[in-house]
Design a protein around this motif. Sequence first.
Motif, PDB file in Angstrom:
ATOM      1  N   THR A 150       0.838  -1.197   0.000  1.00  0.00           N
ATOM      2  CA  THR A 150       0.000   0.000   0.000  1.00  0.00           C
ATOM      3  C   THR A 150       0.873   1.247   0.000  1.00  0.00           C
ATOM      4  O   THR A 150       1.882   1.312   0.709  1.00  0.00           O
ATOM      5  CB  THR A 150      -0.910   0.027   1.236  1.00  0.00           C
ATOM      6  N   VAL A 151       0.464   2.247  -0.791  1.00  0.00           N
ATOM      7  CA  VAL A 151       1.167   3.531  -0.847  1.00  0.00           C
ATOM      8  C   VAL A 151       0.200   4.620  -0.405  1.00  0.00           C
ATOM      9  O   VAL A 151      -0.951   4.668  -0.865  1.00  0.00           O
ATOM     10  CB  VAL A 151       1.697   3.832  -2.271  1.00  0.00           C
ATOM     11  N   LEU A 152       0.669   5.485   0.501  1.00  0.00           N
ATOM     12  CA  LEU A 152      -0.175   6.564   1.017  1.00  0.00           C
ATOM     13  C   LEU A 152       0.634   7.840   1.149  1.00  0.00           C
ATOM     14  O   LEU A 152       1.852   7.848   0.949  1.00  0.00           O
ATOM     15  CB  LEU A 152      -0.793   6.167   2.372  1.00  0.00           C
ATOM     16  N   ASN A 153      -0.057   8.922   1.460  1.00  0.00           N
ATOM     17  CA  ASN A 153       0.626  10.160   1.850  1.00  0.00           C
ATOM     18  C   ASN A 153      -0.151  10.762   3.021  1.00  0.00           C
ATOM     19  O   ASN A 153      -0.969  10.088   3.644  1.00  0.00           O
ATOM     20  CB  ASN A 153       0.773  11.136   0.675  1.00  0.00           C
ATOM     21  N   GLY A 154       0.095  12.013   3.325  1.00  0.00           N
ATOM     22  CA  GLY A 154      -0.560  12.616   4.469  1.00  0.00           C
ATOM     23  C   GLY A 154      -2.055  12.760   4.320  1.00  0.00           C
ATOM     24  O   GLY A 154      -2.770  12.932   5.318  1.00  0.00           O
ATOM     25  N   ASP A 155      -2.570  12.675   3.078  1.00  0.00           N
ATOM     26  CA  ASP A 155      -4.012  12.839   2.846  1.00  0.00           C
ATOM     27  C   ASP A 155      -4.764  11.524   2.830  1.00  0.00           C
ATOM     28  O   ASP A 155      -5.936  11.470   3.227  1.00  0.00           O
ATOM     29  CB  ASP A 155      -4.242  13.581   1.528  1.00  0.00           C
ATOM     30  N   GLY A 156      -4.118  10.453   2.350  1.00  0.00           N
ATOM     31  CA  GLY A 156      -4.823   9.180   2.287  1.00  0.00           C
ATOM     32  C   GLY A 156      -4.200   8.230   1.287  1.00  0.00           C
ATOM     33  O   GLY A 156      -2.986   8.246   1.040  1.00  0.00           O
ATOM     34  N   LEU A 157      -5.051   7.400   0.660  1.00  0.00           N
ATOM     35  CA  LEU A 157      -4.605   6.335  -0.229  1.00  0.00           C
ATOM     36  C   LEU A 157      -4.086   6.900  -1.555  1.00  0.00           C
ATOM     37  O   LEU A 157      -4.795   7.622  -2.248  1.00  0.00           O
ATOM     38  CB  LEU A 157      -5.756   5.364  -0.497  1.00  0.00           C
ATOM     39  N   VAL A 158      -2.859   6.546  -1.899  1.00  0.00           N
ATOM     40  CA  VAL A 158      -2.254   6.954  -3.170  1.00  0.00           C
ATOM     41  C   VAL A 158      -2.376   5.847  -4.202  1.00  0.00           C
ATOM     42  O   VAL A 158      -2.740   6.082  -5.356  1.00  0.00           O
ATOM     43  CB  VAL A 158      -0.769   7.336  -2.972  1.00  0.00           C
ATOM     44  N   GLY A 159      -2.072   4.600  -3.816  1.00  0.00           N
ATOM     45  CA  GLY A 159      -2.139   3.485  -4.759  1.00  0.00           C
ATOM     46  C   GLY A 159      -1.470   2.252  -4.194  1.00  0.00           C
ATOM     47  O   GLY A 159      -1.394   2.066  -2.985  1.00  0.00           O
ATOM     48  N   GLY A 233      -8.002   0.815   6.973  1.00  0.00           N
ATOM     49  CA  GLY A 233      -8.108   2.098   7.660  1.00  0.00           C
ATOM     50  C   GLY A 233      -7.541   3.306   6.963  1.00  0.00           C
ATOM     51  O   GLY A 233      -7.593   4.409   7.519  1.00  0.00           O
ATOM     52  N   VAL A 234      -7.004   3.166   5.745  1.00  0.00           N
ATOM     53  CA  VAL A 234      -6.430   4.317   5.045  1.00  0.00           C
ATOM     54  C   VAL A 234      -7.559   5.150   4.435  1.00  0.00           C
ATOM     55  O   VAL A 234      -8.417   4.614   3.723  1.00  0.00           O
ATOM     56  CB  VAL A 234      -5.458   3.866   3.935  1.00  0.00           C
ATOM     57  N   PRO A 235      -7.602   6.455   4.685  1.00  0.00           N
ATOM     58  CA  PRO A 235      -8.674   7.286   4.112  1.00  0.00           C
ATOM     59  C   PRO A 235      -8.688   7.232   2.586  1.00  0.00           C
ATOM     60  O   PRO A 235      -7.640   7.320   1.950  1.00  0.00           O
ATOM     61  CB  PRO A 235      -8.312   8.694   4.606  1.00  0.00           C
ATOM     62  N   LEU A 283      -9.047   8.857   9.744  1.00  0.00           N
ATOM     63  CA  LEU A 283      -9.760   9.918   9.039  1.00  0.00           C
ATOM     64  C   LEU A 283      -9.497  11.271   9.700  1.00  0.00           C
ATOM     65  O   LEU A 283      -9.374  11.360  10.926  1.00  0.00           O
ATOM     66  CB  LEU A 283     -11.262   9.642   9.033  1.00  0.00           C
ATOM     67  N   PRO A 284      -9.416  12.333   8.907  1.00  0.00           N
ATOM     68  CA  PRO A 284      -9.217  13.666   9.505  1.00  0.00           C
ATOM     69  C   PRO A 284     -10.429  14.089  10.309  1.00  0.00           C
ATOM     70  O   PRO A 284     -11.540  13.561  10.120  1.00  0.00           O
ATOM     71  CB  PRO A 284      -9.020  14.572   8.279  1.00  0.00           C
ATOM     72  N   ASP A 285     -10.223  15.011  11.207  1.00  0.00           N
ATOM     73  CA  ASP A 285     -11.338  15.527  12.005  1.00  0.00           C
ATOM     74  C   ASP A 285     -12.368  16.174  11.089  1.00  0.00           C
ATOM     75  O   ASP A 285     -12.018  16.869  10.115  1.00  0.00           O
ATOM     76  CB  ASP A 285     -10.837  16.553  13.025  1.00  0.00           C
ATOM     77  N   LYS A 286     -13.627  15.944  11.406  1.00  0.00           N
ATOM     78  CA  LYS A 286     -14.685  16.560  10.610  1.00  0.00           C
ATOM     79  C   LYS A 286     -14.701  18.060  10.842  1.00  0.00           C
ATOM     80  O   LYS A 286     -14.498  18.525  11.969  1.00  0.00           O
ATOM     81  CB  LYS A 286     -16.051  15.973  10.981  1.00  0.00           C
ATOM     82  N   PRO A 287     -14.916  18.828   9.789  1.00  0.00           N
ATOM     83  CA  PRO A 287     -14.995  20.285   9.970  1.00  0.00           C
ATOM     84  C   PRO A 287     -16.177  20.666  10.831  1.00  0.00           C
ATOM     85  O   PRO A 287     -17.268  20.100  10.707  1.00  0.00           O
ATOM     86  CB  PRO A 287     -15.144  20.818   8.538  1.00  0.00           C
ATOM     87  N   LYS A 288     -15.960  21.603  11.727  1.00  0.00           N
ATOM     88  CA  LYS A 288     -17.039  22.049  12.593  1.00  0.00           C
ATOM     89  C   LYS A 288     -18.021  22.910  11.802  1.00  0.00           C
ATOM     90  O   LYS A 288     -17.606  23.751  11.005  1.00  0.00           O
ATOM     91  CB  LYS A 288     -16.477  22.842  13.769  1.00  0.00           C
TER      92      LYS A 288
END
Length: 314
Positions: A150-159, A233-235, A283-288
Amino acid sequence: MRDTRESRLLLVLLIAIAFALITVDIRGGEDSPVDGARQAAATVFGPIENGVSAAVDPVGNAVSAIRDSGERHDRIAELEKENAALKAKLGSDDRNRSRLSQLDKMLKTAGKGQYGIKGAQVIAIGAAQGFSWTITIDAGANDGLKRDMTVLNGDGLVGRVTTVGPNSATVLLANDPDFTVGTRMEGNDELGFASGQGDGPLRVELLNGKAQVKKGDRLVTFGSQADKPFVPGVPVGVVSRVDPSAGDLTRTLYITPYVSFTKLDIVGVVVQAPKKDPRDTVLPDKPKPTPTPTVTVTVTPSAPVDGQYPQEEQ
């Protein structure tokens, strides 16, 4: 003066004296008896001579000006070169700051999911081995990479990794039409399969055709057997559209991926899967929600007329 015999003799005499003085001066060198007179004359007539020379020697002035102009031009060129080098350094610093920010964000994501990752940099993009959406990274077998990681970055799934060389590897991006990954809905745990659509949103087929889904719901990777090619669990992305259900066995969603596949630089390859499924914790925190301002209207009673308030209309 008239041209007479006396004037001619006087002229010849003056010329003879002048030649004699010149001869004495040359033979005397620095000890010439006329040196004092010459210095006195230079003191008196030198400033005048310099002024006249400056006035009547435009060519010399022009040459001097050109020489000074050349020196100024060289200095300007030097300053421009220094300025360009400074701008390049600042640009490099900005890029380094951006990379550090990406790396920091990726490490936080990996920490939340307890993924053991190997950091890498994207060094090439484009079609490789028949794939439309791929990247090449500067890490390979010598760094512990293997196929189907699995490849990811700070945002989520890359490939996922598809081909591995000694010092580089090819990654198939999640938006490629040949890419498919199992997904889990946040909250209700509905399972599905997400497929790439090039530069469009990812298409998800939920296994439950009657699943309750709405815009804004989020998905993560479900995971694979033995954690290959995908760890759990990867976004993955956020639901942007839900197709109306028509009694089909599955339900179709379209999701906006977290990762921008055209802006990839620093990525991480998961070389060690988490011991426990992180589920939705990565997952990132949901925006308020933005609070809606409330307006309170206060009614002020009107003033009495002739000591009486106006009667309300019936």
